[in-house]
Scaffold this active site. Structure first.
Site, PDB file in Angstrom:
ATOM      1  N   SER A   1     -50.578  20.760  -9.629  1.00  0.00           N
ATOM      2  CA  SER A   1     -49.345  21.606  -9.332  1.00  0.00           C
ATOM      3  C   SER A   1     -47.928  20.878  -9.333  1.00  0.00           C
ATOM      4  CB  SER A   1     -49.720  22.290  -8.106  1.00  0.00           C
ATOM      5  OG  SER A   1     -48.543  23.051  -7.559  1.00  0.00           O
TER       6      SER A   1
ATOM      7  N   CYS B   1     -42.358  13.629   0.236  1.00  0.00           N
ATOM      8  CA  CYS B   1     -42.015  14.076  -0.907  1.00  0.00           C
ATOM      9  C   CYS B   1     -40.390  14.150  -1.039  1.00  0.00           C
ATOM     10  CB  CYS B   1     -42.435  15.648  -0.887  1.00  0.00           C
ATOM     11  SG  CYS B   1     -42.136  16.444  -2.492  1.00  0.00           S
TER      12      CYS B   1
ATOM     13  N   GLU C   1     -52.124  12.270   3.158  1.00  0.00           N
ATOM     14  CA  GLU C   1     -53.097  13.156   3.598  1.00  0.00           C
ATOM     15  C   GLU C   1     -54.113  13.912   2.619  1.00  0.00           C
ATOM     16  OE1 GLU C   1     -49.852  15.002   6.091  1.00  0.00           O
ATOM     17  OE2 GLU C   1     -51.465  15.328   7.492  1.00  0.00           O
TER      18      GLU C   1
ATOM     19  N   GLY D   1     -46.139  15.411  -1.984  1.00  0.00           N
ATOM     20  CA  GLY D   1     -45.489  14.810  -3.039  1.00  0.00           C
ATOM     21  C   GLY D   1     -45.594  15.651  -4.184  1.00  0.00           C
ATOM     22  N   GLU D   2     -44.813  15.129  -5.166  1.00  0.00           N
ATOM     23  CA  GLU D   2     -44.702  15.855  -6.512  1.00  0.00           C
ATOM     24  C   GLU D   2     -45.282  15.220  -7.654  1.00  0.00           C
ATOM     25  OE1 GLU D   2     -43.440  18.581  -8.072  1.00  0.00           O
ATOM     26  OE2 GLU D   2     -44.161  17.592  -9.905  1.00  0.00           O
TER      27      GLU D   2
ATOM     28  N   ASN E   1     -47.627  29.696   4.805  1.00  0.00           N
ATOM     29  CA  ASN E   1     -48.240  29.032   6.026  1.00  0.00           C
ATOM     30  C   ASN E   1     -47.033  28.322   6.932  1.00  0.00           C
ATOM     31  OD1 ASN E   1     -50.872  29.256   4.737  1.00  0.00           O
ATOM     32  ND2 ASN E   1     -50.383  27.788   3.468  1.00  0.00           N
TER      33      ASN E   1
ATOM     34  N   CYS F   1     -51.477  24.845   2.372  1.00  0.00           N
ATOM     35  CA  CYS F   1     -50.439  24.587   1.512  1.00  0.00           C
ATOM     36  C   CYS F   1     -49.133  24.258   2.417  1.00  0.00           C
ATOM     37  CB  CYS F   1     -50.269  25.586   0.490  1.00  0.00           C
ATOM     38  SG  CYS F   1     -51.450  25.858  -0.637  1.00  0.00           S
TER      39      CYS F   1
ATOM     40  N   SER G   1     -45.060  25.881  -9.556  1.00  0.00           N
ATOM     41  CA  SER G   1     -44.676  26.522  -8.225  1.00  0.00           C
ATOM     42  C   SER G   1     -43.502  27.355  -8.625  1.00  0.00           C
ATOM     43  CB  SER G   1     -44.655  25.539  -7.311  1.00  0.00           C
ATOM     44  OG  SER G   1     -45.625  24.967  -6.852  1.00  0.00           O
ATOM     45  N   LEU G   2     -43.145  28.720  -8.369  1.00  0.00           N
ATOM     46  CA  LEU G   2     -42.139  29.548  -8.769  1.00  0.00           C
ATOM     47  C   LEU G   2     -41.455  29.833  -7.671  1.00  0.00           C
ATOM     48  CD1 LEU G   2     -42.966  32.124 -11.396  1.00  0.00           C
ATOM     49  CD2 LEU G   2     -41.552  30.184 -11.488  1.00  0.00           C
TER      50      LEU G   2
ATOM     51  N   CYS H   1     -37.906  21.632  -0.815  1.00  0.00           N
ATOM     52  CA  CYS H   1     -38.129  23.078  -0.762  1.00  0.00           C
ATOM     53  C   CYS H   1     -38.184  23.564   0.498  1.00  0.00           C
ATOM     54  CB  CYS H   1     -39.793  23.269  -1.434  1.00  0.00           C
ATOM     55  SG  CYS H   1     -39.998  22.675  -2.990  1.00  0.00           S
TER      56      CYS H   1
ATOM     57  N   CYS I   1     -41.518  24.312   2.907  1.00  0.00           N
ATOM     58  CA  CYS I   1     -42.494  23.113   2.822  1.00  0.00           C
ATOM     59  C   CYS I   1     -42.141  22.043   3.882  1.00  0.00           C
ATOM     60  CB  CYS I   1     -42.837  22.704   1.470  1.00  0.00           C
ATOM     61  SG  CYS I   1     -44.068  21.442   1.472  1.00  0.00           S
TER      62      CYS I   1
ATOM     63  N   CYS J   1     -58.167  18.601  -2.063  1.00  0.00           N
ATOM     64  CA  CYS J   1     -56.647  18.442  -2.349  1.00  0.00           C
ATOM     65  C   CYS J   1     -55.903  17.022  -2.024  1.00  0.00           C
ATOM     66  CB  CYS J   1     -56.345  19.638  -1.464  1.00  0.00           C
ATOM     67  SG  CYS J   1     -54.230  19.808  -1.504  1.00  0.00           S
TER      68      CYS J   1
HETATM   69  N1  SAH Z   1     -44.918  19.535  -5.243  1.00  0.00           N
HETATM   70  C1  SAH Z   1     -45.991  20.270  -5.990  1.00  0.00           C
HETATM   71  C2  SAH Z   1     -47.325  20.328  -5.265  1.00  0.00           C
HETATM   72  C3  SAH Z   1     -47.396  20.245  -3.674  1.00  0.00           C
HETATM   73  S1  SAH Z   1     -47.051  21.949  -2.954  1.00  0.00           S
HETATM   74  C4  SAH Z   1     -45.568  21.534  -6.010  1.00  0.00           C
HETATM   75  O1  SAH Z   1     -44.452  21.887  -5.603  1.00  0.00           O
HETATM   76  O2  SAH Z   1     -46.165  22.453  -6.885  1.00  0.00           O
HETATM   77  C5  SAH Z   1     -48.545  22.883  -3.324  1.00  0.00           C
HETATM   78  C6  SAH Z   1     -48.180  24.456  -3.266  1.00  0.00           C
HETATM   79  O3  SAH Z   1     -47.774  24.762  -2.163  1.00  0.00           O
HETATM   80  C7  SAH Z   1     -46.891  24.774  -3.952  1.00  0.00           C
HETATM   81  O4  SAH Z   1     -47.158  25.879  -4.995  1.00  0.00           O
HETATM   82  C8  SAH Z   1     -46.049  25.222  -2.933  1.00  0.00           C
HETATM   83  O5  SAH Z   1     -45.117  26.159  -3.569  1.00  0.00           O
HETATM   84  C9  SAH Z   1     -46.696  25.782  -1.931  1.00  0.00           C
HETATM   85  N2  SAH Z   1     -46.261  25.536  -0.497  1.00  0.00           N
HETATM   86  C10 SAH Z   1     -45.321  24.844   0.131  1.00  0.00           C
HETATM   87  N3  SAH Z   1     -45.284  24.933   1.181  1.00  0.00           N
HETATM   88  C11 SAH Z   1     -45.910  26.225   1.688  1.00  0.00           C
HETATM   89  C12 SAH Z   1     -45.993  26.926   2.771  1.00  0.00           C
HETATM   90  N4  SAH Z   1     -45.485  26.680   3.872  1.00  0.00           N
HETATM   91  N5  SAH Z   1     -46.840  27.959   2.639  1.00  0.00           N
HETATM   92  C13 SAH Z   1     -47.404  28.310   1.523  1.00  0.00           C
HETATM   93  N6  SAH Z   1     -47.539  27.534   0.298  1.00  0.00           N
HETATM   94  C14 SAH Z   1     -46.661  26.621   0.230  1.00  0.00           C
END
Ligand code: SAH
Length: 363
Positions: A198, A113, A93, A166-167, A301, A344, A221-222, A117, A120, A106
Site C-alpha cells: 500500500s 513514518c 510493529e 511507514g511508506e 480507526n 490500520c 490510499s486515496l 497523514c 494516522c 501486516c
Molecule cells: N503508507 C502507506 C501504508 C500504511 S497505511 C499508505 O499510506 O498506504 C495503510 C492504510 O491504512 C492506508 O490506506 C491508510 O490510509 C489507512 N489508515 C491510516 N490511518 C488510518 C486510520 N486511523 N483508520 C483507518 N485507516 C487508516
C-alpha cells in the site's frame, strides 16, 4: 548487535557469496535458507544439518534475528500485535490477522513514518528510519512462529500486506529485496502474488513497480476525491496531486494480469470525506480514468489524539452503494484488532490495557 551479518536480509546469491567468504561451498547457502526461512529456525545452533565447525563459524560472523520482542498484544478477535525494538532501540510493529481460510501478516517498512497523514497515528512518530530487508523478513518469520511454533508447517496460506508503519515506496529497494527473499521456494515461499503493498502515492515508484516482472499487488490510499481535501488529509498530495497519481495508476494498469485489479483504499472519516456528494465525486474521478480497480472503504480507526470519528456503518454502506451504482466495485473492510491498537493507522508503538498483553519480555 555488533557488525555481524543478518543473514535473514541476504538473498540466495548474497548468501552464497557470504558462505564463500567463510570458505564454504555454495550449497551451504541453500541449507541455511532451508533452516532459517524454510523451517524458520531462530538460531544457527538449531541447524543441526550443518557441521559443528560451520555453525561455530556462522555464530561468530552472523545472526539470524535482530529484532527483540518488547510486547505482544492479543485482540478479542484473535488479531495479534507485536512491538519489537531494533538493535538501535527503535520501534517496529507487526500485526498477525488470522482468518478461517488464510492468515494475513501486516508488516512495517519503516520505523515511524515521514508522511503527515492527519488521520494516522503513526504520523505522530515521524520517520525514525528505514527498515532493512532483514528486519522486514524477520517480522513475518516471527509472526508465523508465534502463531504456529518454530519449524512447524503453517496450516493455512499466508498473505502479506505492506500496510504497517511507514511508506513502503520510500524504502523501495529494501522492500523489493525482502519480497524476493520471502518468495524463495525453499524458504518462506510466500510468492509476490500473495503480497499487497500500500502506498500513499509515491508516483515514480508506482511506475517502477509496474516494470518488475514478479511484482506484488498494488493498493493506493486515496482518502479524498478532490485535491483540496486530499492536500489537507494527506500532504503528500501537494507533491503528487490526484491527476498525476491517477495517471501513474493508469500506466500501472498495463502491468495487471488478466484477472488482477488494483485497490484504492478510502478511510471513512465522519463528516469529512463521507458525504453523498463526495461519493459521487469519487466515482466521477475514478470513472474518468476507467481504471481496473476496486475501492476498499476503511472505517476510521480512532485513537487519541486523532481528531476524527469513524463514519457510521449506515453512512459507509450508502457511500458504497453510490459507488456501486456508478459501476465501481467497492467493499467495506471490517476493522481488526482495534482494541489493541493494531488496526490500520493505529500503530504508534503504544501500550494498551494490561489484560490484552500476552507477555512482556524486556530487551
Ligand atoms: N503508507 C502507506 C501504508 C500504511 S497505511 C499508505 O499510506 O498506504 C495503510 C492504510 O491504512 C492506508 O490506506 C491508510 O490510509 C489507512 N489508515 C491510516 N490511518 C488510518 C486510520 N486511523 N483508520 C483507518 N485507516 C487508516
Amino acid at each position: 548487535m555488533s557488525e555481524k551479518v543478518n543473514i535473514t536480509g541476504l538473498t540466495a546469491e548474497e548468501l552464497k557469496a557470504f558462505v564463500g567468504s567463510l570458505g564454504e561451498p555454495p550449497y551451504r547457502a541453500r541449507q541455511i535458507i532451508a533452516g532459517a526461512r524454510g523451517r524458520r529456525l531462530g538460531s544457527f545452533a538449531a541447524m543441526t544439518d550443518l557441521s559443528r565447525e560451520f555453525r561455530t563459524k556462522l555464530i561468530q560472523h552472523a545472526v539470524v534475528t535482530t529484532l527483540v520482542l518488547e510486547s505482544r498484544y492479543l485482540s478479542s478477535d484473535g488479531t495479534r500485535r507485536y512491538l519489537f525494538k531494533t538493535h538501535d532501540k527503535l520501534p517496529v510493529e507487526t500485526v498477525f490477522i488470522p482468518d478461517e481460510r488464510r492468515d494475513t501478516i501486516c508488516f512495517s517498512s519503516q520505523s515511524g513514518c515521514p508522511l503527515q497523514c492527519t488521520f494516522c497515528l503513526t504520523a505522530q512518530l515521524g520517520l525514525l528510519r528505514n527498515l532493512t530487508a532483514g528486519e522486514i523478513v524477520e517480522q513475518v518469520i516471527f509472526a508465523l512462529n508465534d502463531a504456529y511454533g518454530e519449524a512447524v508447517k503453517t496450516p493455512r496460506g499466508t498473505n502479506l500486506v505492506g500496510m504497517g508503519a511507514g511508506e513502503p515506496f520510500l524504502n523501495f529497494d529494501a522492500l523489493i529485496k525482502a519480497i524476493r527473499i520471502m518468495a524463495e521456494p525453499n524458504g518462506l515461499h510466500i510468492v509476490p502474488n500473495r503480497v499487497t503493498i500500500s502506498t500513499a502515492g509515491v508516483v515514480p515508484r508506482i511506475r517502477e513497480l509496474a516494470t518488475i516482472p514478479d511484482r506484488p499487488h498494488l493498493a493506493v490510499s486515496l482518502a479524498a476525491p478532490t485535491d483540496e481535501l486530499r492536500n489537507e488529509l494527506m500532504p503528500i498530495n501537494k507533491k503528487w496531486p490526484l491527476k498525476e497519481l491517477l495517471s501513474a495508476c493508469k500506466d500501472f494498469e498495463k502491468s495487471l494480469k488478466p484477472k488482477e485489479r488494483f485497490t484504492f483504499e478510502y478511510v471513512m472519516l465522519a463528516g469529512v470525506n463521507d458525504s453523498d456528494k463526495q461519493a459521487n465525486q469519487l466515482a466521477r474521478l475514478l470513472n474518468s480514468h476507467t481504471l481496473r480497480a476496486k475501492v476498499n472503504l476503511i472505517p476510521h480507526n480512532p485513537a487519541e489524539p486523532l481528531p476524527y470519528h469513524p463514519s457510521s456503518p449506515e453512512r459507509v454502506e450508502t457511500f458504497r452503494q453510490i459507488l456501486e451504482s456508478k459501476g465501481i466495485l467497492a467493499f467495506v473492510r471490517r476493522p481488526r484488532g482495534r482494541d489493541i491498537l493494531a488496526a490500520c493507522g493505529q500503530l504508534a508503538a503504544r501500550g494498551t490495557p494490561e489484560e490484552s498483553r500476552l507477555v512482556l519480555i524486556s530487551a
